[in-house]
Design a protein around this motif. Structure first.
Motif, PDB file in Angstrom:
ATOM      1  N   UNK A   1       3.412   6.004  -2.566  1.00 29.25           N
ATOM      2  CA  UNK A   1       4.636   6.661  -3.027  1.00 29.25           C
ATOM      3  C   UNK A   1       4.598   6.876  -4.541  1.00 29.25           C
ATOM      4  N   UNK A   2       4.111   5.869  -5.266  1.00 27.56           N
ATOM      5  CA  UNK A   2       4.032   5.995  -6.729  1.00 27.56           C
ATOM      6  C   UNK A   2       3.088   7.119  -7.114  1.00 27.56           C
ATOM      7  N   UNK A   3       1.941   7.175  -6.414  1.00 26.76           N
ATOM      8  CA  UNK A   3       0.978   8.237  -6.714  1.00 26.76           C
ATOM      9  C   UNK A   3       1.610   9.598  -6.458  1.00 26.76           C
ATOM     10  N   UNK A   4       2.411   9.675  -5.372  1.00 28.37           N
ATOM     11  CA  UNK A   4       3.061  10.938  -5.036  1.00 28.37           C
ATOM     12  C   UNK A   4       4.245  11.220  -5.959  1.00 28.37           C
ATOM     13  N   UNK A   5       4.527  10.295  -6.864  1.00 31.56           N
ATOM     14  CA  UNK A   5       5.590  10.516  -7.827  1.00 31.56           C
ATOM     15  C   UNK A   5       6.978  10.199  -7.307  1.00 31.56           C
ATOM     16  N   UNK A   6       7.080   9.365  -6.259  1.00 32.43           N
ATOM     17  CA  UNK A   6       8.400   9.010  -5.741  1.00 32.43           C
ATOM     18  C   UNK A   6       8.713   7.551  -6.058  1.00 32.43           C
ATOM     19  N   UNK A   7       9.963   7.196  -5.773  1.00 37.80           N
ATOM     20  CA  UNK A   7      10.415   5.853  -6.105  1.00 37.80           C
ATOM     21  C   UNK A   7      10.345   4.977  -4.859  1.00 37.80           C
ATOM     22  N   UNK A   8       9.415   4.022  -4.790  1.00 39.59           N
ATOM     23  CA  UNK A   8       9.271   3.216  -3.584  1.00 39.59           C
ATOM     24  C   UNK A   8      10.512   2.382  -3.269  1.00 39.59           C
ATOM     25  N   UNK A   9      11.137   1.810  -4.290  1.00 37.15           N
ATOM     26  CA  UNK A   9      12.315   0.968  -4.036  1.00 37.15           C
ATOM     27  C   UNK A   9      13.391   1.790  -3.343  1.00 37.15           C
ATOM     28  N   UNK A  10      13.628   2.998  -3.870  1.00 40.24           N
ATOM     29  CA  UNK A  10      14.628   3.876  -3.270  1.00 40.24           C
ATOM     30  C   UNK A  10      14.284   4.192  -1.825  1.00 40.24           C
ATOM     31  N   UNK A  11      13.007   4.471  -1.578  1.00 41.81           N
ATOM     32  CA  UNK A  11      12.576   4.857  -0.235  1.00 41.81           C
ATOM     33  C   UNK A  11      12.830   3.719   0.739  1.00 41.81           C
ATOM     34  N   UNK A  12      12.404   2.502   0.360  1.00 35.47           N
ATOM     35  CA  UNK A  12      12.571   1.379   1.290  1.00 35.47           C
ATOM     36  C   UNK A  12      14.048   1.037   1.480  1.00 35.47           C
ATOM     37  N   UNK A  13      14.850   1.163   0.401  1.00 44.13           N
ATOM     38  CA  UNK A  13      16.286   0.905   0.542  1.00 44.13           C
ATOM     39  C   UNK A  13      16.899   1.891   1.526  1.00 44.13           C
TER      40      UNK A  13
ATOM     41  N   UNK B   1       0.832  -1.205   0.000  1.00 45.09           N
ATOM     42  CA  UNK B   1       0.000   0.000   0.000  1.00 45.09           C
ATOM     43  C   UNK B   1       0.869   1.258   0.000  1.00 45.09           C
ATOM     44  N   UNK B   2       1.913   1.240   0.865  1.00 43.61           N
ATOM     45  CA  UNK B   2       2.783   2.403   0.936  1.00 43.61           C
ATOM     46  C   UNK B   2       3.457   2.657  -0.410  1.00 43.61           C
ATOM     47  N   UNK B   3       3.856   1.561  -1.099  1.00 44.57           N
ATOM     48  CA  UNK B   3       4.465   1.720  -2.421  1.00 44.57           C
ATOM     49  C   UNK B   3       3.507   2.405  -3.377  1.00 44.57           C
ATOM     50  N   UNK B   4       2.240   1.991  -3.319  1.00 42.96           N
ATOM     51  CA  UNK B   4       1.251   2.609  -4.194  1.00 42.96           C
ATOM     52  C   UNK B   4       1.140   4.102  -3.883  1.00 42.96           C
TER      53      UNK B   4
ATOM     54  N   UNK C   1       6.029  12.240   6.478  1.00 48.21           N
ATOM     55  CA  UNK C   1       4.703  11.801   6.934  1.00 48.21           C
ATOM     56  C   UNK C   1       4.274  10.478   6.286  1.00 48.21           C
ATOM     57  N   UNK C   2       5.008  10.094   5.209  1.00 49.06           N
ATOM     58  CA  UNK C   2       4.684   8.816   4.573  1.00 49.06           C
ATOM     59  C   UNK C   2       4.813   7.678   5.589  1.00 49.06           C
TER      60      UNK C   2
END
Lengths: 376, 459
Positions: A38-50, A33-36, A327-328
């Motif tokens: 992040x994608x909607x917000x235009x960010x890279x989920x993989x980068x964020x979790x890494x 869900x968080x990845x979704x 806040x994510x």
């Protein structure tokens, strides 16, 4: 509906691999869900979790995660004691803050020296927390006031009372910061160099937290008192018929919950800031509610939950390096709690059906067995 | 039954309604197919009127939002007249008697267009003349072309009302018979799978030693109305004292007062010579009172706890369950195995939740638990309600054996055969007062029934 609340509060066991399956599914779902988001917000989920994972595995961060986690864990224990018997102690927040103010005031006055001062501070905090919670317990027993309402009210009163105590009685002004007189050096809780490769010490209170977790498990699962507490939580009517004094149990449980709540502020007071001021951490009681739900009142589950929560809180600032709003992390925390609740509900339904099938299958088989004849 | 009403899904097999195969996922599907269910426990809101209860969930609308009560009232009157139910739409349900409430339940299903009615133990809460009225109503419904599935443990009733009888034992159809061709004895044998149990007790085992003495016991409700009014009796060792009465006449309150779960206004309780009036429930239990509660789910079990934890419930101060303040897991578990063995509780193990057992097996577990620890007095409230006939026979046997060994039993039941068969002494309670002493050796259920409703004089 009642059954759902029971499951929500973890009063229903899930056996074997199912106990592990639910939280794993839930965390995976929360990541999704968080990845979704992040994608909607235009960010890279993989980068964020890494980034989160890299930060969380550094020795310095690990020590900090443990330190925050200790407070979260004690808070979750305080909430869970009430949850196990259907008492919603929303007032853990007010109980620990008021306990910390009074304990800090007395500790700062240094009426006794050294280690004795540490003992005094802890005892005072426990007693204040217990007494503040007892008000809600007594109101419930003698006036039928829901403890949810009374503890929320008492939170507000605790805030006012705490400010008044600091400004009128215990307060000293240090720069712009109004706080209690610092506890003298000889009454500081020593840290432990638990994590290699960092100068950051782990708060000595981690030992107390572990002991509390063990005590929580032993008291609830191995003592008569714990049995009566759990029985009351599962079915108040059956407990009454079995000779449990529910009124007494309500007061005792609220007092216990409040006593544990009194300890929440101690790692900070005795091991970090040594005084109560405007910077003292607030809102830990509400974090405790979320973690108790997350860990389903299980002492190990809550420890994992506290560390997960603490990891997310501590590493949220790192996301700003990637231009992601911190806040994510709050979204993620919320989703984890919700998905844990949903995952357990699904697993629970599966288990009920499976168990009923198993029982009827095992009972249907020995139709001709001697047992069946003996029955007739 | 749950499958037929869409509350549970079948693993295999199919259901046909009027020749068409159907699959139900929810009760709404079943209602859509014309199947309606009247539950054993009424599902009515007391503070609403009959009309409001009937339309609840399928309210007739007028112009989008407004409720069309006039149309509903008309339809209820039509149904009531067509089937001779005699239901008045504008009376609050709380003012109705049990028989009337049951007719409201039936009307509720008919209102939803049901053509097939499932009645689950409909007579459990009725006295004999109410049962007769119900059967008249049912015959009326059948004459109008409805189908009725009547589920009951009471064989004579099934024989009286049914056109065809199917016997189910442990989830399997054992036989389908014509009521004209079988006796109730034959039917019972089909149900048990062997010879018939009977509640008859043999020779008297009553002794002179008083186990429990109740004197002038009065219990009042919150608003000061007496629900138990000046009740006195003695139970001797080896005696079964039966209390007969229509439900809601103070039996539950009497039991709770003796158990110490409810404060009494006045009166004295003596157990084996000791004044227990001021004792807590726990102390009374430890002092030798065993308790088989009326509602085992509410008062007797922790449904979502394993059997061995349920063994501890109510006995949490005594060996083998505890050692000092500690729970003795090994002791409790071993003793649970003993109960499962001796009382023939059908379960795959002692670690399954109590909720997974059938009602009869749950009850056998409770009986075994309450017989443990040498009780002086056993309070048995509806000990065989809602259990299968095999478990019923086993429970009767255990009560008889314990009575022969000197146990005093206070038996409260709605099953008049059980009361007459098991009791050494029988008292009738009406509106909280003991109104008659009856000799169980020469009283018929009909006589007892009329004494219970206050109709019979000098039984």
């Amino acid at each position: 509906m009642n059954g759902f609340v029971d499951r929500l509060l973890g009063r229903v066991r899930l056996g074997g691999w199912l106990a592990v399956a639910a939280p794993v599914i839930a965390v995976a779902f929360a990541v999704l869900i968080t990845s979704v988001v992040l994608l909607i917000a235009g960010s890279d989920p993989v980068g964020a979790f890494t980034t989160l994972a890299e930060y969380g595995t550094q020795p310095r961060s690990m020590a900090m995660i443990l330190n925050t986690g200790v407070m979260y864990y004690i808070s979750a224990l305080a909430v869970a004691v009430g949850f196990r018997m259907n008492l919603f102690n929303i007032g853990v927040d007010g109980q620990y803050r008021l306990a910390a103010v009074v304990a800090a005031g007395l500790g700062g006055a240094a009426v006794v020296p050294g280690v004795l001062n540490i003992v005094l501070v802890i005892v005072v905090a426990v007693v204040v927390g217990a007494l503040w919670a007892a008000i809600a317990g007594l109101l419930r027993v003698y006036r039928g006031v829901s403890e949810v309402i009374s503890t929320i009210m008492l939170n507000a009163i605790a805030t006012g009372l705490g400010s008044w105590l600091v400004s009128e009685h215990f307060g000293v002004l240090t720069g712009n910061d109004l706080g209690t007189r610092p506890i003298p050096d000889d009454a500081h809780m020593p840290g432990i160099p638990l994590i290699a490769g960092t100068p950051v010490l782990v708060n000595g209170f981690i030992v107390v937290a572990v002991l509390l977790g063990i005590a929580y498990w032993v008291v609830l699962n191995r003592t008569r008192f714990g049995f009566e507490l759990r029985a009351t939580g599962k079915s108040e009517s059956a407990a009454v018929a079995s000779g449990v004094s529910v009124k007494k149990m309500i007061v005792v449980t609220m007092v216990m919950s409040g006593a544990v709540a009194g300890l929440i502020g101690m790692p900070e007071l005795l091991g970090a800031s040594y005084k109560y001021s405007n910077n003292f951490p607030a809102g830990l009681g509400f974090t405790g509610i979320a973690i108790a739900l997350l860990g389903r009142n299980n002492p190990v589950g809550m420890a994992v939950g506290a560390l997960l929560w603490s990891f997310l809180d501590n590493s949220s600032n790192q996301l700003q390096l990637l231009d992601i709003s911190k806040e994510i992390v709050q979204i993620m925390q919320g989703v984890v709690v919700l998905s844990v609740i949903i995952a357990y509900e699904l697993v629970h339904r599966y288990r009920i059906v499976a168990e009923q099938r198993r029982v009827s299958r095992e009972l249907a088989a020995p139709q001709e067995a001697p047992k069946a004849e003996a029955a007739a | 039954m749950k499958i037929l009403y869409g509350m549970q899904r079948p693993d295999e097999g199919e259901i046909r309604v009027n020749g068409k195969p159907v699959g139900f996922h929810t009760p709404a599907d079943a209602i859509g197919a014309g199947i309606g269910m009247v539950h054993q426990h009424f599902m009515l809101a007391d503070n609403l009127t009959v009309l409001e209860n009937v339309v609840l969930g399928s309210e007739p609308r007028r112009g989008g939002l407004a409720l069309d009560f006039a149309a509903a009232r008309k339809k209820i009157r039509e149904i009531s007249d067509a089937y001779g139910l005699g239901v008045r739409p504008d009376v609050p349900v709380e003012d109705l008697g049990v028989g009337d409430r049951q007719r409201v339940e039936i009307l509720k299903v008919l209102y939803r267009g049901a053509r097939i009615l499932i009645l689950d133990e409909p007579t459990a809460v009725l006295v004999p003349h109410e049962v007769d009225e119900l059967f008249d109503n049912l015959r009326g419904l059948v004459r109008e072309g409805l189908t009725i599935l009547f589920i009951s443990h009471k064989l004579d009733e099934v024989l009286r009302v049914a056109d065809e009888i199917t016997v189910i034992r442990r989830g399997t159809t054992v036989a389908t018979v014509n009521p004209k061709d079988v006796t109730s004895r034959k039917l019972a044998e089909l149900m048990v799978g062997s010879e018939l149990p009977s509640p008859e007790t043999r020779e008297s085992t009553v002794t002179d030693v008083v186990a429990l003495s109740v004197r002038d016991l009065t219990v009042r409700t919150g608003d000061g109305r007496p629900v138990v009014d000046d009740v006195s009796f003695d139970i001797h060792k080896g005696e079964v004292l039966g209390i007969a009465g229509v439900e809601g006449n103070g039996q539950a309150e009497l039991v709770e007062a003796i158990m110490g779960m409810r404060p009494c206004e006045a009166g004295a309780l003596t157990l084996g010579g000791a004044d227990i009036s001021q004792w807590s429930t726990l102390k009374r239990r430890a002092g030798g009172i065993g308790y088989i509660p009326e509602d085992r789910h509410r008062h007797g079990l922790l449904l979502e706890s394993p059997l061995w934890e349920n063994r501890i419930l109510g006995h949490q101060t005594r060996r083998p369950n505890v050692k000092g303040p500690w729970i003795d897991r090994a002791g409790a578990r071993a003793d649970t195995r003993r109960i499962v063995e001796e009382y023939d509780v059908r379960t795959p193990g002692i670690d399954v939740d109590a909720a997974t057992l059938s009602g009869g097996n749950q009850q056998k577990l409770i009986v075994g638990r309450e017989m443990s620890g040498d009780p002086v007095l056993l309070i048995a409230s509806h000990p065989t309600r809602g259990v299968d006939i095999g478990a019923q026979a086993a429970i009767w046997d255990h009560l008889r054996t314990a009575r022969a060994a000197g146990l005093a039993v206070l038996l409260i039941s709605a099953d008049l055969d059980e009361l007459i068969g098991l009791s050494d002494t029988l008292k009738v309670i009406l509106r909280g007062r003991i109104v008659a002493d009856v000799d169980p050796a020469n009283v018929t259920p009909e006589q007892l029934g009329s004494a219970m409703t206050g109709a019979g004089e000098g039984v």
